[in-house]
Design an enzyme around this catalytic site. Structure first.
Site, PDB file in Angstrom:
ATOM      1  N   CYS A  44     -26.838  81.586 -19.017  1.00 23.17           N
ATOM      2  CA  CYS A  44     -25.827  81.993 -18.047  1.00 23.17           C
ATOM      3  C   CYS A  44     -24.878  83.006 -18.669  1.00 23.17           C
ATOM      4  O   CYS A  44     -24.183  82.690 -19.639  1.00 23.17           O
ATOM      5  CB  CYS A  44     -25.039  80.779 -17.556  1.00 23.17           C
ATOM      6  SG  CYS A  44     -23.825  81.213 -16.306  1.00 23.17           S
ATOM      7  N   LYS A  64     -32.935  76.631 -21.238  1.00 27.07           N
ATOM      8  CA  LYS A  64     -33.075  77.683 -20.231  1.00 27.07           C
ATOM      9  C   LYS A  64     -32.363  78.923 -20.754  1.00 27.07           C
ATOM     10  O   LYS A  64     -31.171  78.881 -21.049  1.00 27.07           O
ATOM     11  CB  LYS A  64     -32.483  77.251 -18.885  1.00 27.07           C
ATOM     12  CG  LYS A  64     -32.723  78.243 -17.749  1.00 27.07           C
ATOM     13  CD  LYS A  64     -32.227  77.665 -16.423  1.00 27.07           C
ATOM     14  CE  LYS A  64     -32.581  78.588 -15.259  1.00 27.07           C
ATOM     15  NZ  LYS A  64     -31.835  79.869 -15.294  1.00 27.07           N
ATOM     16  N   GLY A  68     -36.855  86.262  -9.570  1.00 29.11           N
ATOM     17  CA  GLY A  68     -37.529  87.181  -8.666  1.00 29.11           C
ATOM     18  C   GLY A  68     -38.538  86.582  -7.719  1.00 29.11           C
ATOM     19  O   GLY A  68     -39.176  87.310  -6.961  1.00 29.11           O
ATOM     20  N   HIS A 104     -35.844  83.078 -17.839  1.00 27.15           N
ATOM     21  CA  HIS A 104     -35.510  84.021 -16.773  1.00 27.15           C
ATOM     22  C   HIS A 104     -36.019  85.380 -17.244  1.00 27.15           C
ATOM     23  O   HIS A 104     -35.613  85.870 -18.295  1.00 27.15           O
ATOM     24  CB  HIS A 104     -34.000  84.053 -16.550  1.00 27.15           C
ATOM     25  CG  HIS A 104     -33.593  84.854 -15.354  1.00 27.15           C
ATOM     26  ND1 HIS A 104     -32.561  84.463 -14.519  1.00 27.15           N
ATOM     27  CD2 HIS A 104     -34.062  86.015 -14.831  1.00 27.15           C
ATOM     28  CE1 HIS A 104     -32.424  85.352 -13.546  1.00 27.15           C
ATOM     29  NE2 HIS A 104     -33.317  86.300 -13.724  1.00 27.15           N
TER      30      HIS A 104
END
Length: 431
Positions: A121, A170, A254, A211
């Protein structure tokens, strides 16, 4: 039903036994328990994630373990009645000692599929670009130390190794300090990411969600960080191939439709283990019933999408009414929290009603027929009226289906507040 034909055409992918599964991404201010409830009713097989829980919020340095337990209960409910399945708890921290204590006590009270460390993030207001989140990608040893703390917390909290949740991280495929430094990723970036994943794997993580964009730590808003950096699925596939058999790699970023998800899943030679989407699940939550069909290889009329959606909405409304009627000292969610999932579902129904194939040739066909949309409007409208009655907000029933969207929208505003709903509308437009 148009959508049934669409699903039949999609369902020729890998078998359910070997096929990748689907993760509903963690999203701040969205993936709290009410939205996860609707997601689960639509797709029980999908993996649901909590919002990122910042340790500074749920377990500050000056607070006790009792304070942590109180905050976990606010977010997850009483431990004795906790019934969420396929749930990942995502944590944001740069403090190994407190993280270990937090994990230890969290898993003693609640059951999770996985514990995840947020290292992707880039937003200061969401994760702290200068302290943790994506900035941890620049500190592989600290990240490894944090993963090791999660591992030690699990060992302290759960004696049986077979009962412990998985550990995951992540992150992005790269990181830049600011927008001016942004450039195409090269071999040096690839080698760095390999070393980073190796470090966290050696510390105890067996799953990495990538990501497929680099993170920009400053100079781009959270919204632009999800759009402007270029997607690079091949970068993720190469990493997955290098770590095949050692670390499961989930591709995030996406994915916006059932057609695209099925195309990715149907590539049986791909080393990708799973797929994740966030914004798609918010813009079109009812599509999760199609995701469930893909996961379970349901390729016949037995899928019963319309019945599944109707039942899911009815059961969610029952849940919302139950939460609303709890004694005040036991209520954990605002009326707005409980209305948001219904708002997102209704906005999708409106999009499908207004769909024009000539204007949107590249989009999937509408989820439902006009008659089915009208039927679901009735379900939601009756549920909103019941919520209004519980909250003493009035509410009048009307069967004028041509004006159903406007009536429901007005009713939701009466419950959640006009400013709140207008904010939802602006945020949805940015998804």
């Amino acid at each position: 039903m148009q959508y049934l034909l669409h699903i039949l055409a999609l369902s020729l992918g890998p078998t359910a036994k070997d096929a990748p599964t689907f993760h509903c991404a963690p999203m701040q201010c969205y993936t709290n328990q009410p939205l996860r409830k609707l997601f689960h009713l639509l797709s029980p097989s999908s993996i649901k994630w909590t919002e990122m829980e910042k340790l500074d919020d749920i377990f500050p340095k000056t607070k006790s373990v009792d304070y942590l337990q109180t905050n976990l209960e606010k977010r997850l409910g009483p431990s004795q009645s906790f019934d969420e399945t396929n749930l990942v708890l995502q944590l944001g921290s740069n403090d190994p000692d407190r993280l270990k204590v937090c994990v230890e006590h969290a898993v003693q009270s609640y059951s999770f599929r996985e514990l995840n460390l947020n290292c992707g993030c880039p937003a200061i207001e969401s994760g702290g670009a200068s302290t943790y989140g994506a900035s941890l990608m620049k500190q592989p040893q600290l990240t490894a130390s944090l993963v090791d703390s999660v591992r030690r917390g699990l060992e302290a909290g759960i004696s049986s190794e077979s009962d412990r949740p998985n550990i995951s991280v992540k992150c992005r495929i790269g990181v830049f300090d600011d927008a001016e430094q942004m450039r195409p990723l090269d071999e040096g970036d690839y080698d760095y990411l390999k070393e980073y994943i190796t470090a966290i794997h050696n510390a105890g993580a067996n799953h990495v969600v990538l990501h497929a964009r680099p993170a920009i730590l400053s100079g781009l808003s959270p919204v632009k960080n999800r759009i402007i950096p270029t997607l690079d699925y091949d970068f993720v596939r190469s990493i997955a191939a290098d770590f095949k058999g050692k670390v499961d790699i989930t591709l995030n970023g996406g994915i916006t439709s059932l057609t695209q998800l099925n195309s990715l899943r149907s590539n049986t030679s791909s080393p990708i283990s799973n797929y994740m989407a966030g914004r798609w699940s918010l813009r079109r939550p009812l599509d999760l019933v199609g995701v469930e069909g893909l996961i379970n290889d349901e390729s016949s009329a037995s899928l019963k999408e319309m019945n599944t959606i109707t039942t899911a909405l009815e059961n969610y409304i029952d849940y919302a009414l139950t939460m609303t009627t709890l004694p005040s000292h036991k209520q954990r969610f605002t009326t707005a929290d409980l209305c948001l999932p219904l708002y997102l579902a209704v906005e999708q129904l409106k999009d499908d009603w207004d769909y024009d194939e000539e204007d949107n040739p590249s989009e999937d066909p509408p989820l439902l027929s006009y008659d089915e949309i009208e039927s679901l409007y009735d379900v939601v409208r009756d549920g909103i009226t019941s919520l209004q009655e519980c909250c003493n907000k009035g509410g009048k029933k009307s069967k004028n289906s041509s004006n159903a969207y406007k009536l429901i929208s007005t009713s939701i505003k009466s419950l959640a507040g006009t400013k709140v709903v207008n904010k939802w509308k602006r945020n949805r437009a940015e998804l």
